[in-house]
Design an enzyme around this catalytic site. Sequence first.
Site, PDB file in Angstrom:
ATOM      1  CB  CYS A 115      -0.949   0.011   1.193  1.00 12.19           C
ATOM      2  SG  CYS A 115      -2.095  -1.365   1.169  1.00 12.19           S
ATOM      3  CG  HIS A 252      -3.068   3.677   1.893  1.00 12.41           C
ATOM      4  ND1 HIS A 252      -3.543   3.214   0.676  1.00 12.41           N
ATOM      5  CD2 HIS A 252      -3.168   2.639   2.763  1.00 12.41           C
ATOM      6  CE1 HIS A 252      -3.904   1.949   0.820  1.00 12.41           C
ATOM      7  NE2 HIS A 252      -3.693   1.579   2.069  1.00 12.41           N
ATOM      8  CG  ASN A 282      -6.539  -0.639   1.137  1.00 16.25           C
ATOM      9  OD1 ASN A 282      -5.817  -0.228   0.229  1.00 16.25           O
ATOM     10  ND2 ASN A 282      -6.056  -1.079   2.285  1.00 16.25           N
TER      11      ASN A 282
HETATM   12  O1  UT7 Z   1      -3.515  -0.706   3.779  1.00 17.68           O
HETATM   13  C1  UT7 Z   1      -3.202  -1.264   5.023  1.00 17.68           C
HETATM   14  C2  UT7 Z   1      -4.039  -2.478   5.117  1.00 17.68           C
HETATM   15  N1  UT7 Z   1      -5.017  -2.636   6.076  1.00 17.68           N
HETATM   16  C3  UT7 Z   1      -5.510  -1.774   6.985  1.00 17.68           C
HETATM   17  O2  UT7 Z   1      -5.187  -0.646   7.129  1.00 17.68           O
HETATM   18  C4  UT7 Z   1      -6.566  -2.343   7.887  1.00 17.68           C
HETATM   19  C5  UT7 Z   1      -6.439  -1.887   9.311  1.00 17.68           C
HETATM   20  N2  UT7 Z   1      -7.443  -2.486  10.160  1.00 17.68           N
HETATM   21  C6  UT7 Z   1      -8.758  -2.199  10.079  1.00 17.68           C
HETATM   22  O3  UT7 Z   1      -9.142  -1.385   9.247  1.00 17.68           O
HETATM   23  C7  UT7 Z   1      -9.732  -2.848  11.059  1.00 17.68           C
HETATM   24  O4  UT7 Z   1      -8.996  -3.555  12.026  1.00 17.68           O
HETATM   25  C8  UT7 Z   1     -10.730  -3.802  10.346  1.00 17.68           C
HETATM   26  C9  UT7 Z   1     -11.730  -2.985   9.549  1.00 17.68           C
HETATM   27  C10 UT7 Z   1     -10.009  -4.759   9.435  1.00 17.68           C
HETATM   28  C11 UT7 Z   1     -11.508  -4.612  11.368  1.00 17.68           C
HETATM   29  O5  UT7 Z   1     -12.152  -3.782  12.305  1.00 17.68           O
HETATM   30  P1  UT7 Z   1     -12.085  -4.142  13.863  1.00 17.68           P
HETATM   31  O6  UT7 Z   1     -12.881  -3.127  14.562  1.00 17.68           O
HETATM   32  O7  UT7 Z   1     -10.622  -4.227  14.211  1.00 17.68           O
HETATM   33  O8  UT7 Z   1     -12.820  -5.515  13.914  1.00 17.68           O
HETATM   34  P2  UT7 Z   1     -12.294  -6.964  14.364  1.00 17.68           P
HETATM   35  O9  UT7 Z   1     -11.331  -7.526  13.362  1.00 17.68           O
HETATM   36  O10 UT7 Z   1     -11.818  -6.910  15.775  1.00 17.68           O
HETATM   37  O11 UT7 Z   1     -13.622  -7.794  14.318  1.00 17.68           O
HETATM   38  C12 UT7 Z   1     -14.714  -7.489  15.184  1.00 17.68           C
HETATM   39  C13 UT7 Z   1     -15.844  -8.450  14.900  1.00 17.68           C
HETATM   40  C14 UT7 Z   1     -15.446  -9.914  14.984  1.00 17.68           C
HETATM   41  O12 UT7 Z   1     -16.517 -10.621  15.570  1.00 17.68           O
HETATM   42  P3  UT7 Z   1     -16.459 -11.062  17.115  1.00 17.68           P
HETATM   43  O13 UT7 Z   1     -15.246 -11.928  17.235  1.00 17.68           O
HETATM   44  O14 UT7 Z   1     -16.334  -9.778  17.893  1.00 17.68           O
HETATM   45  O15 UT7 Z   1     -17.760 -11.774  17.315  1.00 17.68           O
HETATM   46  C15 UT7 Z   1     -15.311 -10.328  13.537  1.00 17.68           C
HETATM   47  O16 UT7 Z   1     -15.552 -11.703  13.343  1.00 17.68           O
HETATM   48  O17 UT7 Z   1     -16.352  -8.261  13.576  1.00 17.68           O
HETATM   49  C16 UT7 Z   1     -16.391  -9.507  12.893  1.00 17.68           C
HETATM   50  N3  UT7 Z   1     -16.143  -9.262  11.460  1.00 17.68           N
HETATM   51  C17 UT7 Z   1     -17.143  -9.023  10.586  1.00 17.68           C
HETATM   52  N4  UT7 Z   1     -18.474  -8.960  10.737  1.00 17.68           N
HETATM   53  C18 UT7 Z   1     -19.204  -8.671   9.641  1.00 17.68           C
HETATM   54  C19 UT7 Z   1     -14.963  -9.192  10.822  1.00 17.68           C
HETATM   55  N5  UT7 Z   1     -15.172  -8.922   9.529  1.00 17.68           N
HETATM   56  C20 UT7 Z   1     -16.503  -8.799   9.349  1.00 17.68           C
HETATM   57  C21 UT7 Z   1     -17.312  -8.519   8.251  1.00 17.68           C
HETATM   58  N6  UT7 Z   1     -18.662  -8.454   8.437  1.00 17.68           N
HETATM   59  N7  UT7 Z   1     -16.813  -8.269   7.023  1.00 17.68           N
END
Ligand code: UT7
Length: 325
Positions: A115, A252, A282
């Site tokens: 990225c 980004h 992204n």
């Molecule tokens: O370019 C650089 C690349 N990447 C980034 O910059 C990404 C950086 N990180 C992020 O943007 C965030 O961490 C995410 C958007 C990826 C995730 O958000 P989060 O608030 O950190 O969520 P999480 O991974 O902790 O997941 C929370 C919950 C989980 O459920 P439980 O375990 O709390 O029951 C996941 O299973 O959300 C669930 N979950 C989803 N639910 C619905 C994860 N993905 C999804 C989804 N739809 N697509």
Amino acid sequence: MTVTRSVIRGCGSHLPSRLVTNEELAKTVDTTDEWITSRTGIKQRYLVGDDELTSDLAFGAANAALEQAGMTPDDIDLIVLATTSADETFPATATTLQARLGMDHGFAFDIQAVCSGFVYALSTADSFLATGKAKAALVVGAESFSKLLDWDDRGTCVLFGDGAGAVVLEAQPGEGTNADRGIIATKLHSDGRLHDALYVDGGPSSTQTTGKVRMKGKEVFRHAVENLASVVREVLDEAGMTMDDIDWLVPHQANKRILDATARRLNFDPDKIVVTVDRHANTSAASVPLALAEAVGDGRIQPGHLVLMEAMGGGFTWGACLARW
Ligand code: UT7
């Protein structure tokens, strides 16, 4: 002694034609529009079709940038193309683009910084121009990132999109009205110890497959806000400027929450941030030039404006680039 400046002559972009909304994605992935929107700000993304290649997107963006610059491929002697989703393992997609542009001169190569790729590519091209090793460069960020996604992993597959953006840089003497035009300062970083937070689980020397994206989202998020704020301060310090001098921040586009948190850390006016993550998602190395092209196209970025670009990605890699339009 007159210094040489890498003046930005034009920019352009190209998106694939297939538009996929969150609602549409939720028909095949266990997710909802509400979850994606509230966690990321993403509402839709553009995805390539089976026959659409990264070089096709790059070709569209390169032509648009050349047109805005009022230049032709004959004027270009360097192509630096940032991508994580090359057409082939080799040769570089940059050389495929060179051939498609009808160029039988100059040199072209790819940069892999995920990225952060476009910021790395800008900085690299600027060094070639500043040292007289090239006269005009096409700097491209192009991705078919969707081809690296595991569509059974809802934690990653909803976050990414495809596209390409490009700028044309020309070496010009830094005097008169050009004295502080073009690229003013760049700063790059990497830390390979953070590999496991964001990587693709394949490659020619490990699995002989392309692999799929694996990510520890929360860890990436935390490092992103920290690293982006600190690299922005570094590049401003190098230029002897502050956030108050900046007309537009072109970050980004990974997550609206990362953009907001970084702006808060930098005490920067959110209205001066170019945001496209809601519509493009992204797009990895393409996200900064796609956002640039939009803000130049709609007249927000004007000649003389000070533009700050920053990015962070797998590796980890991160960097920033300060430029006077
Ligand atoms: O370019 C650089 C690349 N990447 C980034 O910059 C990404 C950086 N990180 C992020 O943007 C965030 O961490 C995410 C958007 C990826 C995730 O958000 P989060 O608030 O950190 O969520 P999480 O991974 O902790 O997941 C929370 C919950 C989980 O459920 P439980 O375990 O709390 O029951 C996941 O299973 O959300 C669930 N979950 C989803 N639910 C619905 C994860 N993905 C999804 C989804 N739809 N697509």
